[in-house]
Every structure is written in C-alpha cells, then in structure tokens.
Design a protein around this motif. Sequence first.
Motif, PDB file in Angstrom:
ATOM      1  N   LYS A  77      -0.865  -6.512  -9.986  1.00 39.75           N
ATOM      2  CA  LYS A  77      -2.175  -5.886 -10.092  1.00 39.75           C
ATOM      3  C   LYS A  77      -2.136  -4.502  -9.441  1.00 39.75           C
ATOM      4  CE  LYS A  77      -4.288  -9.483 -11.901  1.00 39.75           C
ATOM      5  NZ  LYS A  77      -4.849  -9.464 -13.279  1.00 39.75           N
ATOM      6  N   LEU A  78      -3.023  -3.616  -9.896  1.00 37.77           N
ATOM      7  CA  LEU A  78      -3.093  -2.259  -9.368  1.00 37.77           C
ATOM      8  C   LEU A  78      -4.490  -1.974  -8.832  1.00 37.77           C
ATOM      9  CD1 LEU A  78      -1.924   0.640  -8.980  1.00 37.77           C
ATOM     10  CD2 LEU A  78      -2.721   1.137 -11.314  1.00 37.77           C
ATOM     11  N   VAL A  79      -4.573  -1.507  -7.589  1.00 45.11           N
ATOM     12  CA  VAL A  79      -5.827  -1.092  -6.984  1.00 45.11           C
ATOM     13  C   VAL A  79      -5.750   0.407  -6.694  1.00 45.11           C
ATOM     14  CG1 VAL A  79      -7.348  -1.307  -4.975  1.00 45.11           C
ATOM     15  CG2 VAL A  79      -6.231  -3.343  -5.915  1.00 45.11           C
TER      16      VAL A  79
ATOM     17  N   ASP B 240      -6.671  -2.333 -12.097  1.00 50.39           N
ATOM     18  CA  ASP B 240      -7.428  -3.587 -12.135  1.00 50.39           C
ATOM     19  C   ASP B 240      -8.685  -3.487 -11.281  1.00 50.39           C
ATOM     20  OD1 ASP B 240      -5.549  -5.593 -13.616  1.00 50.39           O
ATOM     21  OD2 ASP B 240      -4.239  -4.509 -12.226  1.00 50.39           O
ATOM     22  N   LEU B 241      -8.661  -2.611 -10.294  1.00 50.87           N
ATOM     23  CA  LEU B 241      -9.826  -2.402  -9.440  1.00 50.87           C
ATOM     24  C   LEU B 241      -9.791  -0.990  -8.885  1.00 50.87           C
ATOM     25  CD1 LEU B 241     -12.318  -3.537  -7.859  1.00 50.87           C
ATOM     26  CD2 LEU B 241     -10.708  -4.176  -6.039  1.00 50.87           C
ATOM     27  N   VAL B 242     -10.925  -0.318  -8.910  1.00 42.69           N
ATOM     28  CA  VAL B 242     -11.058   1.007  -8.299  1.00 42.69           C
ATOM     29  C   VAL B 242     -12.020   0.873  -7.119  1.00 42.69           C
ATOM     30  CG1 VAL B 242     -11.723   3.417  -8.600  1.00 42.69           C
ATOM     31  CG2 VAL B 242     -10.626   2.173 -10.490  1.00 42.69           C
ATOM     32  N   ILE B 243     -11.612   1.404  -5.982  1.00 39.75           N
ATOM     33  CA  ILE B 243     -12.401   1.370  -4.757  1.00 39.75           C
ATOM     34  C   ILE B 243     -12.686   2.804  -4.336  1.00 39.75           C
ATOM     35  CG2 ILE B 243     -12.431   0.656  -2.325  1.00 39.75           C
ATOM     36  CD1 ILE B 243     -10.354  -1.441  -3.001  1.00 39.75           C
ATOM     37  N   THR B 244     -13.839   3.035  -3.750  1.00 41.58           N
ATOM     38  CA  THR B 244     -14.117   4.357  -3.203  1.00 41.58           C
ATOM     39  C   THR B 244     -14.993   4.235  -1.962  1.00 41.58           C
ATOM     40  OG1 THR B 244     -14.715   6.631  -3.767  1.00 41.58           O
ATOM     41  CG2 THR B 244     -16.162   4.880  -4.587  1.00 41.58           C
ATOM     42  N   VAL B 245     -15.392   5.382  -1.403  1.00 46.53           N
ATOM     43  CA  VAL B 245     -15.971   5.403  -0.050  1.00 46.53           C
ATOM     44  C   VAL B 245     -17.491   5.514  -0.001  1.00 46.53           C
ATOM     45  CG1 VAL B 245     -13.868   6.408   0.890  1.00 46.53           C
ATOM     46  CG2 VAL B 245     -15.689   7.921   0.107  1.00 46.53           C
TER      47      VAL B 245
ATOM     48  N   MET C 110       0.836  -1.199   0.000  1.00 50.75           N
ATOM     49  CA  MET C 110       0.000   0.000   0.000  1.00 50.75           C
ATOM     50  C   MET C 110       0.867   1.244   0.000  1.00 50.75           C
ATOM     51  SD  MET C 110      -3.035  -0.902   2.710  1.00 50.75           S
ATOM     52  CE  MET C 110      -4.360  -2.024   2.258  1.00 50.75           C
ATOM     53  N   LEU C 111       0.421   2.297  -0.666  1.00 49.74           N
ATOM     54  CA  LEU C 111       1.114   3.575  -0.675  1.00 49.74           C
ATOM     55  C   LEU C 111       0.169   4.647  -0.166  1.00 49.74           C
ATOM     56  CD1 LEU C 111       2.254   1.812  -3.249  1.00 49.74           C
ATOM     57  CD2 LEU C 111       3.496   3.915  -3.741  1.00 49.74           C
ATOM     58  N   VAL C 112       0.656   5.486   0.761  1.00 49.47           N
ATOM     59  CA  VAL C 112      -0.175   6.544   1.315  1.00 49.47           C
ATOM     60  C   VAL C 112       0.699   7.753   1.634  1.00 49.47           C
ATOM     61  CG1 VAL C 112       0.043   5.632   3.680  1.00 49.47           C
ATOM     62  CG2 VAL C 112      -1.905   7.098   3.089  1.00 49.47           C
ATOM     63  N   ARG C 113       0.166   8.968   1.407  1.00 44.89           N
ATOM     64  CA  ARG C 113       0.945  10.193   1.615  1.00 44.89           C
ATOM     65  C   ARG C 113       0.672  10.812   2.970  1.00 44.89           C
ATOM     66  NH1 ARG C 113       2.665  14.190  -2.364  1.00 44.89           N
ATOM     67  NH2 ARG C 113       3.791  14.786  -0.502  1.00 44.89           N
TER      68      ARG C 113
ATOM     69  N   HIS D 129      -3.521   4.610  -2.242  1.00 43.43           N
ATOM     70  CA  HIS D 129      -4.519   5.349  -1.479  1.00 43.43           C
ATOM     71  C   HIS D 129      -4.507   6.806  -1.931  1.00 43.43           C
ATOM     72  CE1 HIS D 129      -5.846   2.305   1.399  1.00 43.43           C
ATOM     73  NE2 HIS D 129      -4.621   1.840   1.338  1.00 43.43           N
ATOM     74  N   ASP D 130      -5.523   7.160  -2.690  1.00 36.93           N
ATOM     75  CA  ASP D 130      -5.711   8.500  -3.247  1.00 36.93           C
ATOM     76  C   ASP D 130      -4.813   8.757  -4.454  1.00 36.93           C
ATOM     77  OD1 ASP D 130      -7.926   9.848  -2.240  1.00 36.93           O
ATOM     78  OD2 ASP D 130      -6.920  10.295  -0.354  1.00 36.93           O
ATOM     79  N   PHE D 131      -5.196   9.802  -5.167  1.00 36.73           N
ATOM     80  CA  PHE D 131      -4.567  10.111  -6.449  1.00 36.73           C
ATOM     81  C   PHE D 131      -3.080  10.442  -6.325  1.00 36.73           C
ATOM     82  CE2 PHE D 131      -3.807  13.575  -9.680  1.00 36.73           C
ATOM     83  CZ  PHE D 131      -3.638  12.718 -10.759  1.00 36.73           C
TER      84      PHE D 131
END
Length: 305
Positions: free
Chosen positions: A152-154, A190-195, A5-8, A134-136
């Motif tokens: 794979k990319l989420v 490969d998959l887009v997730i949102t809230v 996972m990547l997060v800023r 996680h986020d753009f």
Amino acid sequence: MKVCMLVRNQFIDGKWADQRVLKEAMTLLAQGHAVTVLAEGKYGLNLEKTMVHDGILVIRNQFVPRFYGAILTLLGKRKSGDGEIDYLSGKDPAKLRRSEAHLVHLGIEFFSLVFCVSTLREAIRQKADVYHAHDFDTLMPAYLAARVNGAKLVYDSHELWLENERLAPYLPLQKPVLWLLERTLARRADLVITVSDPIAEELAIRYGIKRPLVLLNCPTYREIRSSAKIRDSLRSAESKKIALFIGGLARNRGVEQLIESAQYLREAEVIVVGDGLLRQSLEEKVKKMHLEDRVRFIGWIPQRD
C-alpha cells in the motif's frame, strides 16, 4: 504490519527531530507495527547510517549529502549556520539572477533524482506492507517500491508543495510538469494525508482525489512548566519582552519581515529558534540593519526547552 517511511531530512539528531514524522512513527509503533524510516544524512553532521530510536529503525542515505558536498565544494565551499555548504549563502533568494535561479532549480531536481535512485534499492529491500511518503520529494521512490512489493502507498502532504518556491522562482514549464507528476502519483496512492482542512480541500479539487485525511500537527500533550532556560542562556532581562520565531529558515515564512520589524521594537528583542539555508543571509541582513542588539539566532534547541 511493517511500515516504511521515507523523508528527505535526517529525521532526528541531537538537537532536532521532524516532529510530525516522529509522532506518526511512534503512534504506529504503539499499535504494534514495525516502523523503518529511510532518511537522508546531512552534510556537516556526523550522523549514524543505521540506528534505532525508541524502537524505530532509522536508515540514512549518506550518498546524497556526500555527493552534494563534493559538487558544491567544486563551486566554492561556504557553510551555512547549520553546517551544510550552500553556494547561495549570503544572497537574497528573492533577488537571484535568472541564471542563478536556473542553477538552483536544476540542482534541486538533480538531487531529488539522486535521492530517488539511491534510496529506491533500500526501500524495495525493506519489503514493507505500507510505504509512507512524507512530502512530494519522496513520493516517487515510495510509489515504485510499493509497486514492486505489492504494498500500500500513503502520501503525507505536509503542505501545498508546489506553492513553495523553495530557493528561487520556478523555471518555465517546471511547475506544470511537477503538478502533473504529483497529480498522477497522488491518484495512485491508497491514502492521502495532510495537515489541515484547507489544504485537504485544495488537494481534493486540484488533483481530483478523495478528500485527504487530516492529521493536525499538534504537539504531544504535557503539563506546561514555566522555564527561563532560553532567557537565562541569552542573559536577557526579565522585563524585556521576547518575540519568538521557531521553524526552518526558508522563504515565505515571515522571518524576513519579523527581522525588519525589529527596528521598531524598543522594549523587546527577536529570538530566532531554528536553522536553514537562509540563516547566513538573514544574519547578514541583521548586521546591515545594525540590529545585532535586537535580533539573535540560537539554532535548534530541544523541544522540552
């Protein structure tokens, strides 16, 4: 399976955690997957570069906050409430001069590029089966690492990223360019997730993609126990009502309006739980309006409280 996972943000520290990222990581861990979180250090906080939290390997990029600190120190070191330096401290972002707005956005995009370049090597080195952005602002390095490793990319869109102007209005052509970039990368995920459902529907229409999977930001279930810990720490009378704001102190979240409304509250006080770039300007707003007895900032507190 290994998930990277990547997060800023710092992901987790002594007082705060990115709850969405943490809960997703813990869920994957419980299913038997290995999880690594590539996070970012934070200027003013002495955080470990590498640590393990409940089985999750956390690796923080320390270069970005150090570089950020060095540059802003040259511009004039000022500290915001959470310890980071910010040359906008004490200013209302909505009233920035055009030159200041340009400087803000140039800085934002520059440090996004620095993060991408400095994190990409570690992301590739992880050789994960899945890269979860996680986020753009983490999508590009996650995409490149996934391509290099055949993974794979989420894409986990926590919000409509481009509709949040962050610290200042967009520059000319900046938003269309970012829109095109997000559209291109979202289509390759490969998959887009949102809230939420409304955001899922908007992303599907906006970028011409399959409707994203909705994972709501729900707290982990636990029995609710009445606690007076916050009230006691503030020495607030039981008879006094509390209007509570919890979250990051950023634009367009209603915290400015809540503070302004405090002037009409006679039997209640506003308690602000959280921190962010707007804290100092909000605290100065409270002083200017003589609302110190009705508005208080207490920073982040443990979720259990």
